[in-house]
Design an enzyme around this catalytic site. Sequence first.
Site, short mmCIF file in Angstrom:
data_model
loop_
_atom_site.label_atom_id
_atom_site.label_comp_id
_atom_site.label_asym_id
_atom_site.label_seq_id
_atom_site.Cartn_x
_atom_site.Cartn_y
_atom_site.Cartn_z
N TRP A 102 5.25 -48.49 65.08
CA TRP A 102 6.64 -49.06 65.90
C TRP A 102 6.65 -50.36 65.80
O TRP A 102 7.81 -51.13 65.54
CB TRP A 102 6.86 -48.64 67.24
CG TRP A 102 7.05 -47.10 67.10
CD1 TRP A 102 6.08 -46.17 68.01
CD2 TRP A 102 7.93 -46.23 66.32
NE1 TRP A 102 6.58 -45.09 67.71
CE2 TRP A 102 7.60 -44.92 66.84
CE3 TRP A 102 8.86 -46.64 65.48
CZ2 TRP A 102 8.40 -43.79 66.40
CZ3 TRP A 102 9.68 -45.44 64.99
CH2 TRP A 102 9.34 -44.24 65.40
N ASP A 172 10.09 -53.07 73.44
CA ASP A 172 10.62 -51.83 73.12
C ASP A 172 10.02 -51.02 73.94
O ASP A 172 8.77 -50.69 74.11
CB ASP A 172 9.97 -51.59 71.34
CG ASP A 172 10.53 -50.28 71.20
OD1 ASP A 172 11.02 -49.24 72.01
OD2 ASP A 172 10.21 -49.77 69.97
N LYS A 196 14.17 -40.08 74.62
CA LYS A 196 12.75 -39.81 75.17
C LYS A 196 12.80 -39.77 76.54
O LYS A 196 12.62 -38.78 77.36
CB LYS A 196 11.74 -40.96 75.00
CG LYS A 196 11.26 -40.62 73.38
CD LYS A 196 11.32 -41.79 72.37
CE LYS A 196 11.20 -41.53 70.96
NZ LYS A 196 10.93 -42.44 70.11
C1 LIG Z 1 11.13 -43.19 68.92
C2 LIG Z 1 10.83 -44.54 69.09
C3 LIG Z 1 11.28 -45.66 68.08
C4 LIG Z 1 12.43 -45.11 66.99
O1 LIG Z 1 13.52 -44.71 67.74
P1 LIG Z 1 14.93 -44.28 66.91
O2 LIG Z 1 15.86 -44.05 68.07
O3 LIG Z 1 14.32 -42.95 66.25
O4 LIG Z 1 15.03 -45.35 65.91
C5 LIG Z 1 11.12 -46.98 68.04
N1 LIG Z 1 10.10 -47.18 68.89
C6 LIG Z 1 9.39 -46.35 69.74
C7 LIG Z 1 8.39 -46.92 70.74
C8 LIG Z 1 9.63 -45.00 69.87
O5 LIG Z 1 8.94 -44.28 70.65
#
Ligand SMILES: *Cc1c(COP(=O)(O)O)cnc(C)c1O
Length: 362
Positions: A102, A172, A196
């Site tokens: 990520w 993030d 999530k």
């Molecule tokens: C799932 C995830 C992403 C990607 O998210 P999208 O909404 O599919 O672009 C980015 N960073 C983390 C930490 C994630 O768990």
Amino acid sequence: MARVFNFSAGPSTMPEEVLTRSSREMLEYEDCGHSVMEMSHRSPSFTAIIKNCEALLRELMCIPKNYKVLFLQGGASTQFSMVPLNLMTNHKQCDIINTGRWTELAMKEAEKVGKYHIIASSKETGFKSIPKFTVEDLSPDSDYLYICQNNTIYGTHYNSLPHLGDRVVVSDMSSCILSEPIDVSKYGVIFAGAQKNLGPAGLTIVIIREDLIGKADACVPTMLNYETHAKKDSMHNTPPTYSIYMCGLMLEWIKNTVGGVDKMHAINNKKAAMIYNYLDESKMFTPRVTDVESRSIMNIPFNSLNEELDKKFIAQAKENGIINIKGHKSIGGMRASIYNAMPLEGVKALVAFMSKFETENL
Ligand SMILES: *Cc1c(COP(=O)(O)O)cnc(C)c1O
């Protein structure tokens, strides 16, 4: 068929109360005679929905007044681009801590705008821990420090950040937002895809300090400029209305049913401890993250004795109502994603099944 326990990393399980309420309100929302899905985003009903969602998020996260909350689309992945396009405006440089995939995807996008410096990384050890760093490791002239607070794939998490003074920190928080109390004022930007911990896919939440808005070059596409969305309270164009409504229901659930973020955190700690206590004692299963300080309470990757046994475990788990327990394709094995909405009973069922499987197969 009964509802299963869904350990998916995302989109992920949602509280039954939330799903029941949304289905009850599906055809006619309150007294307006139509569904939220069919509603104009400029209508009084939807204005109340988005305002309520923002107010709840501000209350639950104690978001200071000098931060904007934006309801965007494009997923966390679009933030990999929006962050450098909007923030890498002074020195055209940023610092990144590499905790795997990520952050590496974020680097690729940062590189298109300026330079990035990896100031700490756990790549050498297969991203099994959170690398240590201090403010002295940061570049003197970077525009911000970028981290991934909870690395969904490797199951690693920052339990704390070192003292960073007035450095702008971008985080993030896709897979840990609202799982624990955090001090928003320590961050410049926090972003998270909703699928999530906040509801269904389609919504991306950005929490951004006001002084960081409005610095992007004129060539930055309108939709990728934070200022566009901040100026119009996320109503420059059609926002993901239904996902915002569902996010509001999730936030109400955290506030009213769970009793707030501190309570949520305590439950999450309990769930993670149940799995880790079992893994640490097991003769068949091993946790991937052995550094206790780096362990995520949201995503727990683990392995059995070999790939064949992993496959057997995943297949039998499914027959027992435990689904999406397969690990990310890049590291294999298993992964239990136990976000806010995963009930304690789900974790109990998983641990009981693992224990039974171990007895039968060792
Ligand atoms: C799932 C995830 C992403 C990607 O998210 P999208 O909404 O599919 O672009 C980015 N960073 C983390 C930490 C994630 O768990």
